[in-house]
Enzyme design. Structure first.
Site, PDB file in Angstrom:
ATOM      1  N   TYR A   1       0.831  -1.212   0.000  1.00  0.00           N
ATOM      2  CA  TYR A   1       0.000   0.000   0.000  1.00  0.00           C
ATOM      3  C   TYR A   1       0.866   1.262   0.000  1.00  0.00           C
ATOM      4  O   TYR A   1       0.663   2.171  -0.803  1.00  0.00           O
ATOM      5  CB  TYR A   1      -0.906  -0.046   1.231  1.00  0.00           C
ATOM      6  CG  TYR A   1      -1.802   1.162   1.461  1.00  0.00           C
ATOM      7  CD1 TYR A   1      -2.936   1.369   0.681  1.00  0.00           C
ATOM      8  CD2 TYR A   1      -1.535   2.060   2.498  1.00  0.00           C
ATOM      9  CE1 TYR A   1      -3.773   2.464   0.922  1.00  0.00           C
ATOM     10  CE2 TYR A   1      -2.360   3.144   2.746  1.00  0.00           C
ATOM     11  CZ  TYR A   1      -3.482   3.340   1.950  1.00  0.00           C
ATOM     12  OH  TYR A   1      -4.306   4.422   2.193  1.00  0.00           O
TER      13      TYR A   1
ATOM     14  N   VAL B   1      -9.159   9.838   8.259  1.00  0.00           N
ATOM     15  CA  VAL B   1     -10.542  10.187   7.875  1.00  0.00           C
ATOM     16  C   VAL B   1     -11.427   8.982   8.170  1.00  0.00           C
ATOM     17  O   VAL B   1     -11.127   7.871   7.700  1.00  0.00           O
ATOM     18  CB  VAL B   1     -10.627  10.512   6.358  1.00  0.00           C
ATOM     19  CG1 VAL B   1     -12.027  10.999   5.992  1.00  0.00           C
ATOM     20  CG2 VAL B   1      -9.565  11.524   5.943  1.00  0.00           C
TER      21      VAL B   1
HETATM   22  P1  NAP Z   1     -13.212   3.032   1.481  1.00  0.00           P
HETATM   23  O1  NAP Z   1     -14.009   3.480   2.636  1.00  0.00           O
HETATM   24  O2  NAP Z   1     -12.825   1.591   1.424  1.00  0.00           O
HETATM   25  O3  NAP Z   1     -13.940   3.398   0.119  1.00  0.00           O
HETATM   26  C1  NAP Z   1     -13.291   3.082  -1.080  1.00  0.00           C
HETATM   27  C2  NAP Z   1     -14.282   2.662  -2.138  1.00  0.00           C
HETATM   28  O4  NAP Z   1     -13.502   2.286  -3.304  1.00  0.00           O
HETATM   29  C3  NAP Z   1     -15.092   1.415  -1.760  1.00  0.00           C
HETATM   30  O5  NAP Z   1     -16.424   1.528  -2.231  1.00  0.00           O
HETATM   31  C4  NAP Z   1     -14.345   0.289  -2.485  1.00  0.00           C
HETATM   32  O6  NAP Z   1     -15.184  -0.823  -2.769  1.00  0.00           O
HETATM   33  C5  NAP Z   1     -13.936   1.005  -3.757  1.00  0.00           C
HETATM   34  N1  NAP Z   1     -12.799   0.358  -4.407  1.00  0.00           N
HETATM   35  C6  NAP Z   1     -11.716  -0.223  -3.846  1.00  0.00           C
HETATM   36  N2  NAP Z   1     -10.895  -0.713  -4.796  1.00  0.00           N
HETATM   37  C7  NAP Z   1     -11.479  -0.427  -5.989  1.00  0.00           C
HETATM   38  C8  NAP Z   1     -11.105  -0.628  -7.328  1.00  0.00           C
HETATM   39  N3  NAP Z   1      -9.982  -1.281  -7.655  1.00  0.00           N
HETATM   40  N4  NAP Z   1     -11.919  -0.171  -8.312  1.00  0.00           N
HETATM   41  C9  NAP Z   1     -13.057   0.500  -8.025  1.00  0.00           C
HETATM   42  N5  NAP Z   1     -13.463   0.725  -6.757  1.00  0.00           N
HETATM   43  C10 NAP Z   1     -12.689   0.265  -5.745  1.00  0.00           C
HETATM   44  O7  NAP Z   1     -11.833   3.886   1.415  1.00  0.00           O
HETATM   45  P2  NAP Z   1     -11.502   5.407   1.875  1.00  0.00           P
HETATM   46  O8  NAP Z   1     -11.029   5.392   3.279  1.00  0.00           O
HETATM   47  O9  NAP Z   1     -12.611   6.300   1.483  1.00  0.00           O
HETATM   48  O10 NAP Z   1     -10.207   5.652   0.980  1.00  0.00           O
HETATM   49  C11 NAP Z   1     -10.269   6.318  -0.271  1.00  0.00           C
HETATM   50  C12 NAP Z   1      -8.848   6.717  -0.657  1.00  0.00           C
HETATM   51  O11 NAP Z   1      -8.291   7.557   0.349  1.00  0.00           O
HETATM   52  C13 NAP Z   1      -7.878   5.528  -0.815  1.00  0.00           C
HETATM   53  O12 NAP Z   1      -7.030   5.745  -1.904  1.00  0.00           O
HETATM   54  C14 NAP Z   1      -7.080   5.569   0.478  1.00  0.00           C
HETATM   55  O13 NAP Z   1      -5.796   5.040   0.307  1.00  0.00           O
HETATM   56  C15 NAP Z   1      -7.032   7.069   0.739  1.00  0.00           C
HETATM   57  N6  NAP Z   1      -6.769   7.399   2.146  1.00  0.00           N
HETATM   58  C16 NAP Z   1      -7.720   7.225   3.090  1.00  0.00           C
HETATM   59  C17 NAP Z   1      -7.434   7.571   4.415  1.00  0.00           C
HETATM   60  C18 NAP Z   1      -8.446   7.450   5.514  1.00  0.00           C
HETATM   61  O14 NAP Z   1      -8.139   7.855   6.639  1.00  0.00           O
HETATM   62  N7  NAP Z   1      -9.639   6.943   5.278  1.00  0.00           N
HETATM   63  C19 NAP Z   1      -6.152   8.055   4.754  1.00  0.00           C
HETATM   64  C20 NAP Z   1      -5.204   8.190   3.761  1.00  0.00           C
HETATM   65  C21 NAP Z   1      -5.531   7.868   2.447  1.00  0.00           C
HETATM   66  P3  NAP Z   1     -15.026  -2.145  -1.819  1.00  0.00           P
HETATM   67  O15 NAP Z   1     -15.276  -1.667  -0.412  1.00  0.00           O
HETATM   68  O16 NAP Z   1     -16.069  -3.074  -2.333  1.00  0.00           O
HETATM   69  O17 NAP Z   1     -13.625  -2.622  -2.016  1.00  0.00           O
END
Ligand code: NAP
Length: 262
Positions: free
Chosen positions: A155, A188
């Site tokens: 990651y 987040v």
């Molecule tokens: P999340 O809650 O898991 O939401 C991500 C969405 O993307 C889910 O609906 C997931 O579906 C979908 N997804 C995953 N892989 C996919 C793919 N290959 N193609 C299409 N859709 C896909 O994640 P999040 O926390 O919102 O994170 C979003 C981004 O922010 C990511 O890049 C993450 O690395 C980054 N980020 C988040 C945080 C944080 O604190 N939350 C911090 C730093 C960076 P499924 O659930 O079915 O897989």
């Protein structure tokens, strides 16, 4: 401030949940047309229904971006229906915990491929259309790319590469007037984040510890705060901003974490 996003067609990978959902909602609220590329069929449909019932626009392409042809399909479907692409938000990803000591070379490669490959694929296939629209690209990376986290080599490698590609694409796409920026969240609350917290024995204590270390307000960043920055970068109100890595994290990555504590 009018962001001039009316009827702008913007691809949002992972746009049905978490940070992606907030980005989808914000683009739609600004008059744009978010194209949600996400395998979450039920949630995605619900979101589109909710937005259209408010007279906003959105479209779901229920796909998990794994192979290059999935990105190609998403772009073709978007062009078939809307005829243009004005922006790409590469957001989908998963902190899948493939470590060094307890991972494997095979799992590491798969994690990098799953977290990084589709960032390239989506922009590659959307590029002819972004050239026509002089579009904007936003890559969602992560604080872990610059601080490390432990036990998540795949990651973090992918998240670091997304920052490099932001600079690389910003240079390559200068002649076309396409801007490329990265937004870097740290903490987040989203379904992905909750899943990570649940790997600890005492998730509530772990959360309190983290929040206490976030200098600005001792709180998590909201998904809306990330989305507001992303939508600004998509809009022509950021028309001279390119190749930037923008941390929306309450100062967590850079400020002294002892600030405001005993
Ligand atoms: P999340 O809650 O898991 O939401 C991500 C969405 O993307 C889910 O609906 C997931 O579906 C979908 N997804 C995953 N892989 C996919 C793919 N290959 N193609 C299409 N859709 C896909 O994640 P999040 O926390 O919102 O994170 C979003 C981004 O922010 C990511 O890049 C993450 O690395 C980054 N980020 C988040 C945080 C944080 O604190 N939350 C911090 C730093 C960076 P499924 O659930 O079915 O897989």
């Amino acid at each position: 401030m009018n962001l001039n996003l009316d009827n702008k067609v913007i691809l949002v990978s992972g746009g049905a949940k978490g940070i992606g959902e907030a980005i989808t909602r914000t683009i739609a609220a600004e008059g744009g047309i978010p194209i949600i590329i996400d395998p979450s069929l039920e949630l995605g449909h619900k979101l589109v229904e909710e937005l259209t019932s408010k007279k906003q626009k959105a479209h779901l392409i229920p796909l998990r971006l794994l192979e290059p042809q999935h990105a190609e399909e998403a772009v073709e479907k978007t062009i078939g229906k809307f005829g243009s692409i004005d922006g790409v938000v590469n957001n989908a990803g998963a902190n899948d915990g493939i470590g060094l000591e307890y991972g494997s070379p095979q799992a590491f490669r798969k994690s990098v491929e799953n977290n990084l490959g589709h960032y390239y694929d989506l922009v590659h296939y959307a590029l002819p259309h972004l050239k026509s629209s002089k579009g904007s690209i936003v890559n969602i990376s992560s604080k872990t790319a610059v601080t490390g986290q432990g036990n998540t080599s795949g990651y973090t490698a992918a998240k670091g590469a997304q920052l490099s590609l932001t600079r690389e694409w910003a240079v390559e796409l200068l002649p076309y007037g396409i801007r490329v920026n990265a937004v870097i969240p740290a903490e987040v609350m989203t379904p992905l984040y909750q899943k990570w917290l649940d790997t600890f024995e005492q998730p509530d204590q772990k959360l309190a510890l983290i929040q206490n270390r976030i200098p600005f307000g001792n709180r998590m960043t909201t998904a809306q705060e990330i989305a507001d920055t992303v939508v600004f970068l998509l809009s022509d109100r950021s028309s001279h901003t390119t190749g930037q890595h923008i941390y929306v994290d309450g100062g967590y990555t850079h400020l002294d974490r002892a600030i405001g504590r005993e």
